[in-house]
Design an enzyme around this catalytic site. Structure first.
Site, PDB file in Angstrom:
ATOM      1  N   LYS A  10      45.706 -45.825 -28.815  1.00 16.69           N
ATOM      2  CA  LYS A  10      45.340 -45.589 -27.423  1.00 16.69           C
ATOM      3  C   LYS A  10      44.187 -44.947 -26.760  1.00 16.69           C
ATOM      4  CE  LYS A  10      49.410 -43.525 -27.139  1.00 16.69           C
ATOM      5  NZ  LYS A  10      49.744 -43.613 -28.317  1.00 16.69           N
ATOM      6  N   ARG A  19      55.951 -40.588 -21.783  1.00 13.62           N
ATOM      7  CA  ARG A  19      56.598 -40.472 -23.219  1.00 13.62           C
ATOM      8  C   ARG A  19      58.252 -40.661 -23.150  1.00 13.62           C
ATOM      9  NH1 ARG A  19      51.346 -38.666 -25.826  1.00 13.62           N
ATOM     10  NH2 ARG A  19      51.775 -38.865 -27.912  1.00 13.62           N
ATOM     11  N   ARG A  51      42.338 -39.341 -39.887  1.00 13.44           N
ATOM     12  CA  ARG A  51      41.748 -38.988 -38.746  1.00 13.44           C
ATOM     13  C   ARG A  51      41.244 -37.477 -38.619  1.00 13.44           C
ATOM     14  NH1 ARG A  51      44.997 -40.358 -32.994  1.00 13.44           N
ATOM     15  NH2 ARG A  51      46.196 -38.453 -33.517  1.00 13.44           N
ATOM     16  N   ARG A  56      43.766 -32.996 -37.211  1.00 13.09           N
ATOM     17  CA  ARG A  56      44.768 -32.063 -36.385  1.00 13.09           C
ATOM     18  C   ARG A  56      45.801 -31.617 -37.000  1.00 13.09           C
ATOM     19  NH1 ARG A  56      45.254 -36.556 -31.371  1.00 13.09           N
ATOM     20  NH2 ARG A  56      47.378 -35.782 -31.641  1.00 13.09           N
ATOM     21  N   ARG A  73      56.692 -37.443 -35.291  1.00 16.03           N
ATOM     22  CA  ARG A  73      55.945 -38.074 -34.172  1.00 16.03           C
ATOM     23  C   ARG A  73      56.511 -39.663 -34.232  1.00 16.03           C
ATOM     24  NH1 ARG A  73      50.094 -37.218 -35.320  1.00 16.03           N
ATOM     25  NH2 ARG A  73      49.415 -38.296 -33.049  1.00 16.03           N
TER      26      ARG A  73
HETATM   27  P1  AMP Z   1      48.538 -37.208 -28.112  1.00 14.94           P
HETATM   28  O1  AMP Z   1      46.964 -36.832 -28.255  1.00 14.94           O
HETATM   29  O2  AMP Z   1      48.734 -38.399 -27.321  1.00 14.94           O
HETATM   30  O3  AMP Z   1      48.937 -37.976 -29.768  1.00 14.94           O
HETATM   31  O4  AMP Z   1      49.398 -36.153 -27.988  1.00 14.94           O
HETATM   32  C1  AMP Z   1      49.615 -35.018 -28.948  1.00 14.94           C
HETATM   33  C2  AMP Z   1      50.914 -34.123 -28.601  1.00 14.94           C
HETATM   34  O5  AMP Z   1      50.668 -33.593 -27.438  1.00 14.94           O
HETATM   35  C3  AMP Z   1      52.185 -34.911 -28.816  1.00 14.94           C
HETATM   36  O6  AMP Z   1      52.747 -35.296 -30.289  1.00 14.94           O
HETATM   37  C4  AMP Z   1      52.961 -34.196 -27.848  1.00 14.94           C
HETATM   38  O7  AMP Z   1      53.323 -32.913 -28.815  1.00 14.94           O
HETATM   39  C5  AMP Z   1      52.050 -33.705 -26.843  1.00 14.94           C
HETATM   40  N1  AMP Z   1      52.190 -34.605 -25.819  1.00 14.94           N
HETATM   41  C6  AMP Z   1      51.218 -35.536 -25.318  1.00 14.94           C
HETATM   42  N2  AMP Z   1      51.685 -36.294 -24.436  1.00 14.94           N
HETATM   43  C7  AMP Z   1      52.976 -35.850 -24.040  1.00 14.94           C
HETATM   44  C8  AMP Z   1      53.814 -36.323 -23.219  1.00 14.94           C
HETATM   45  N3  AMP Z   1      53.562 -37.249 -22.248  1.00 14.94           N
HETATM   46  N4  AMP Z   1      55.001 -35.602 -23.088  1.00 14.94           N
HETATM   47  C9  AMP Z   1      55.351 -34.814 -24.156  1.00 14.94           C
HETATM   48  N5  AMP Z   1      54.482 -34.233 -24.966  1.00 14.94           N
HETATM   49  C10 AMP Z   1      53.310 -34.865 -25.025  1.00 14.94           C
END
Ligand code: AMP
Length: 221
Positions: A18, A93, A132, A164, A175
């Site tokens: 994404k 989400r 990654r 990460r 996740r």
């Molecule tokens: P991402 O970089 O999109 O994979 O997001 C990394 C982490 O940030 C996720 O695993 C969540 O812990 C938090 N996060 C990102 N976006 C959201 C969201 N819309 N709602 C809740 N937690 C989020």
């Protein structure tokens, strides 16, 4: 395009690509790329209270609570650089986030013009997330095999490329579970409006980019 602000949602499991695709689609459409994950990581780098709160959820692979996430997202889309709309990456989400977005857009002359689902198999997801690495300063993402950094000049000066915490195996498993329990139901939520397109995310990044762009042209231009 009309005067209405166009919001595009990129849906898909962790590791679907994404972030990469949102960056590319942003360049091709001119829509601002907004990633809630990046916003949380920026807060964390700046040592804010919100960043520290988010870290406790992110490291485990859990979602940050809806109220905090929604407030942060709305504050971001209210800035001037988002006046034409945004490409949302990683938001919504949960159903509560989706409903809050719909409600917020009604009073902001905006609408969800398109939702693009990047479909990928679990095998591809595990492969991608496990390899990654990202720059601890600017957050640029690399892949050890498919998009390796330049050894001589990896990224920002004097900083390490790191995996990460939420790309460790236990957090990846959680996740994926959180995605299937809480986020995948949004496919039906957005599907009913006829504005959802599916793209095969197992293809090369360039092929996915073309398919994402074709979907967006059909729905927002
Ligand atoms: P991402 O970089 O999109 O994979 O997001 C990394 C982490 O940030 C996720 O695993 C969540 O812990 C938090 N996060 C990102 N976006 C959201 C969201 N819309 N709602 C809740 N937690 C989020």
């Amino acid at each position: 395009m009309s005067d209405q602000r166009n919001f595009v949602i990129l849906l898909g499991p962790p590791g679907a690509g994404k972030g990469t695709q949102a960056t590319r689609a942003s360049l091709r459409t001119g829509l601002l790329h907004v990633s809630t994950g990046d916003l949380f990581r920026e807060h964390l780098r700046n040592g804010t209270e919100l960043g520290n709160l988010a870290k406790s959820y992110m490291d485990k692979g859990e979602l940050v609570p809806d109220d905090v996430t929604i407030r942060m997202l709305l504050e971001r889309i209210d800035r001037d650089d988002a006046s034409a709309g945004c490409l949302l990456d990683g938001f919504p989400r949960t159903r509560e986030q989706a409903e809050a977005l719909d409600e917020a857009l009604t009073s902001r002359s905006g609408a969800v013009a398109a939702t693009v689902l990047i479909d990928v198999s679990d095998e591809v997801v595990n492969n991608r997330l496990g390899a990654r690495i990202s720059c601890s300063s600017c957050g640029t993402v690399f892949h050890k095999h498919f998009n390796p950094p330049d050894d001589a000049n990896p990224c920002c000066d004097n900083v390490d490329l790191v995996q990460r915490d939420d790309d460790q195996p236990e957090a990846i498993a959680l996740r994926l579970q959180v995605y299937s329990d809480q986020t995948a139901p949004l496919i039906a939520y957005y599907g009913t409006a006829g504005k959802l397109r599916r793209v095969n995310g197992d293809q090369s990044p360039g092929e996915v980019e073309d398919d994402v762009y074709a979907s967006l042209r059909e729905l927002i231009e």
